[in-house]
Write an enzyme that holds these catalytic residues in place. Structure first.
Site, PDB file in Angstrom:
ATOM      1  N   SER A 155       0.853  -1.194   0.000  1.00  0.00           N
ATOM      2  CA  SER A 155       0.000   0.000   0.000  1.00  0.00           C
ATOM      3  C   SER A 155       0.883   1.236   0.000  1.00  0.00           C
ATOM      4  O   SER A 155       2.031   1.177   0.473  1.00  0.00           O
ATOM      5  CB  SER A 155      -0.887   0.009   1.257  1.00  0.00           C
ATOM      6  N   TYR A 168      -1.622  -0.765  10.561  1.00  0.00           N
ATOM      7  CA  TYR A 168      -1.747  -1.076   9.123  1.00  0.00           C
ATOM      8  C   TYR A 168      -0.504  -0.614   8.365  1.00  0.00           C
ATOM      9  O   TYR A 168       0.085  -1.354   7.574  1.00  0.00           O
ATOM     10  CB  TYR A 168      -2.998  -0.381   8.592  1.00  0.00           C
TER      11      TYR A 168
HETATM   12  P1  NAD Z   1     -11.771  -5.988   0.892  1.00  0.00           P
HETATM   13  O1  NAD Z   1     -12.183  -5.886   2.317  1.00  0.00           O
HETATM   14  O2  NAD Z   1     -12.749  -5.694  -0.180  1.00  0.00           O
HETATM   15  O3  NAD Z   1     -11.161  -7.435   0.619  1.00  0.00           O
HETATM   16  C1  NAD Z   1     -10.276  -8.041   1.528  1.00  0.00           C
HETATM   17  C2  NAD Z   1     -10.554  -9.539   1.518  1.00  0.00           C
HETATM   18  O4  NAD Z   1      -9.605 -10.157   2.425  1.00  0.00           O
HETATM   19  C3  NAD Z   1     -11.957  -9.895   2.017  1.00  0.00           C
HETATM   20  O5  NAD Z   1     -12.580 -10.807   1.132  1.00  0.00           O
HETATM   21  C4  NAD Z   1     -11.705 -10.517   3.380  1.00  0.00           C
HETATM   22  O6  NAD Z   1     -12.661 -11.506   3.732  1.00  0.00           O
HETATM   23  C5  NAD Z   1     -10.339 -11.116   3.183  1.00  0.00           C
HETATM   24  N1  NAD Z   1      -9.665 -11.364   4.459  1.00  0.00           N
HETATM   25  C6  NAD Z   1      -9.625 -10.545   5.540  1.00  0.00           C
HETATM   26  N2  NAD Z   1      -8.977 -11.160   6.538  1.00  0.00           N
HETATM   27  C7  NAD Z   1      -8.591 -12.373   6.059  1.00  0.00           C
HETATM   28  C8  NAD Z   1      -7.897 -13.455   6.660  1.00  0.00           C
HETATM   29  N3  NAD Z   1      -7.458 -13.435   7.920  1.00  0.00           N
HETATM   30  N4  NAD Z   1      -7.671 -14.557   5.881  1.00  0.00           N
HETATM   31  C9  NAD Z   1      -8.128 -14.606   4.605  1.00  0.00           C
HETATM   32  N5  NAD Z   1      -8.809 -13.622   4.027  1.00  0.00           N
HETATM   33  C10 NAD Z   1      -9.033 -12.506   4.749  1.00  0.00           C
HETATM   34  O7  NAD Z   1     -10.493  -5.042   0.782  1.00  0.00           O
HETATM   35  P2  NAD Z   1      -9.598  -4.572  -0.440  1.00  0.00           P
HETATM   36  O8  NAD Z   1      -9.632  -3.099  -0.426  1.00  0.00           O
HETATM   37  O9  NAD Z   1      -9.910  -5.321  -1.694  1.00  0.00           O
HETATM   38  O10 NAD Z   1      -8.162  -5.001   0.107  1.00  0.00           O
HETATM   39  C11 NAD Z   1      -7.345  -5.984  -0.508  1.00  0.00           C
HETATM   40  C12 NAD Z   1      -5.896  -5.662  -0.178  1.00  0.00           C
HETATM   41  O11 NAD Z   1      -5.561  -4.387  -0.756  1.00  0.00           O
HETATM   42  C13 NAD Z   1      -5.593  -5.546   1.311  1.00  0.00           C
HETATM   43  O12 NAD Z   1      -4.327  -6.120   1.578  1.00  0.00           O
HETATM   44  C14 NAD Z   1      -5.535  -4.049   1.536  1.00  0.00           C
HETATM   45  O13 NAD Z   1      -4.717  -3.707   2.629  1.00  0.00           O
HETATM   46  C15 NAD Z   1      -4.930  -3.601   0.219  1.00  0.00           C
HETATM   47  N6  NAD Z   1      -5.126  -2.189  -0.128  1.00  0.00           N
HETATM   48  C16 NAD Z   1      -6.370  -1.676  -0.269  1.00  0.00           C
HETATM   49  C17 NAD Z   1      -6.510  -0.340  -0.619  1.00  0.00           C
HETATM   50  C18 NAD Z   1      -7.864   0.312  -0.802  1.00  0.00           C
HETATM   51  O14 NAD Z   1      -7.928   1.536  -0.936  1.00  0.00           O
HETATM   52  N7  NAD Z   1      -8.958  -0.447  -0.845  1.00  0.00           N
HETATM   53  C19 NAD Z   1      -5.379   0.461  -0.811  1.00  0.00           C
HETATM   54  C20 NAD Z   1      -4.128  -0.108  -0.665  1.00  0.00           C
HETATM   55  C21 NAD Z   1      -4.005  -1.442  -0.318  1.00  0.00           C
END
Ligand code: NAD
Length: 263
Positions: A155, A168
């Protein structure tokens, strides 16, 4: 990518990267957001895809929406035992792995002094520990076969401070050094890279906004909007493909200009 047809129960398409066809791909956190879009994109590329996620209803919905999946495995990536069992299931379903998209993560907006130690531990266990456990399982297989690609979702929070996300941010900074160190140890056989999304409009992100906060954040981003999950999936597809054959140990922002500098 517009020509998709189904034969023998599988989706086939004219994907952008022909070398991704039949590649065995595991996506963690694939039941939602970036992971879901990435699973769909690799299916469109003709890859074989298994999703690991903790959320059983999300997995059921993904299986229904993406009938080309090889399977889904309910897994807490923070548990080394569950991850080991999940990769045994991946072996059963696909006979191994060529590409790992290590993406599952959680975030909680919380001022530093209010972060309970249990939350710190859980965020580290999932966001950093989960990347380690899944990478370890994948790498042992890739090292033995002499090829593979591991891609992690870090991120922009892992490269610069953002208030109220201490746990985080620290976990994502750890993911970056995990990536770079693995890339050094396993080059040239296995490529390992991290991507750093900025603001992506996913359920995780939406949960943290009022409509006013969303608009205010959009105004701060040079591209004036959040990314869509399929824009992140497109970077994963490129990095997994032979088109990225010289890219390893890289940390690649995909943030609409957020970290380019002050405006
Ligand atoms: P999201 O909540 O839509 O999806 C995350 C998924 O991870 C969910 O399906 C959840 O059930 C699963 N998950 C959570 N804990 C888990 C565990 N212990 N074991 C297995 N699965 C688990 O979120 P997203 O925004 O798609 O995030 C995906 C990745 O992208 C994450 O690592 C997040 O930190 C990163 N990210 C997101 C953003 C953003 O703006 N959305 C920005 C930078 C990085």
């Amino acid at each position: 990518m517009d020509t998709i047809y189904v034969a023998f129960g599988r989706r086939f398409s004219m994907g952008l990267y022909s070398d991704l066809q039949n590649k065995r791909v595991v996506v963690t956190g694939g039941a939602s957001g970036i992971g879901y879009a990435t699973a769909a994109r690799f299916l469109d590329e003709g890859s074989r895809v298994v999703i690991l996620d903790i959320h059983s209803e999300g997995l059921d919905a993904a299986e229904t929406a993406l009938p080309g999946l090889e399977g889904v495995v309910q897994t807490d990536v923070g548990s080394p035992e569950e991850v080991q069992r999940a990769f045994a299931e991946v072996d059963r379903l696909m006979g191994g792995i060529d590409v790992l998209i290590s993406n599952a993560g959680v975030s909680y907006r919380c001022p530093f002094l209010d972060i309970p130690p249990e939350q710190w531990s859980r965020v580290m266990d999932i966001n950093l520990g989960g990347m380690f456990h899944c990478s370890r399982e994948a790498m042992s297989r890739m090292d033995a076969q002499g090829s593979g690609v591991i891609l992690m979702t870090a991120s922009t929070n892992g490269t610069e401070g953002h208030p109220y996300y201490t746990d985080y941010n620290a976990s994502k900074a750890g993911v970056i050094l995990l990536t770079q160190t693995m890339a050094l140890e396993f080059a040239p056989r296995v490529r390992v890279n991290a991507i750093c999304p900025g603001y992506v409009l996913t359920p995780m992100q939406k949960a943290e906004y009022t409509p006013e906060m969303l608009e205010a954040t959009n105004r701060k981003i040079p591209m004036q909007r959040h990314a869509q999950p399929d824009e992140i999936a497109a970077l994963f597809a490129f990095l997994a493909s032979e088109q990225a054959s010289y890219i390893t140990g890289s940390v690649i922002p995909i943030d609409g200009g957020e970290t380019a500098g002050l405006q």
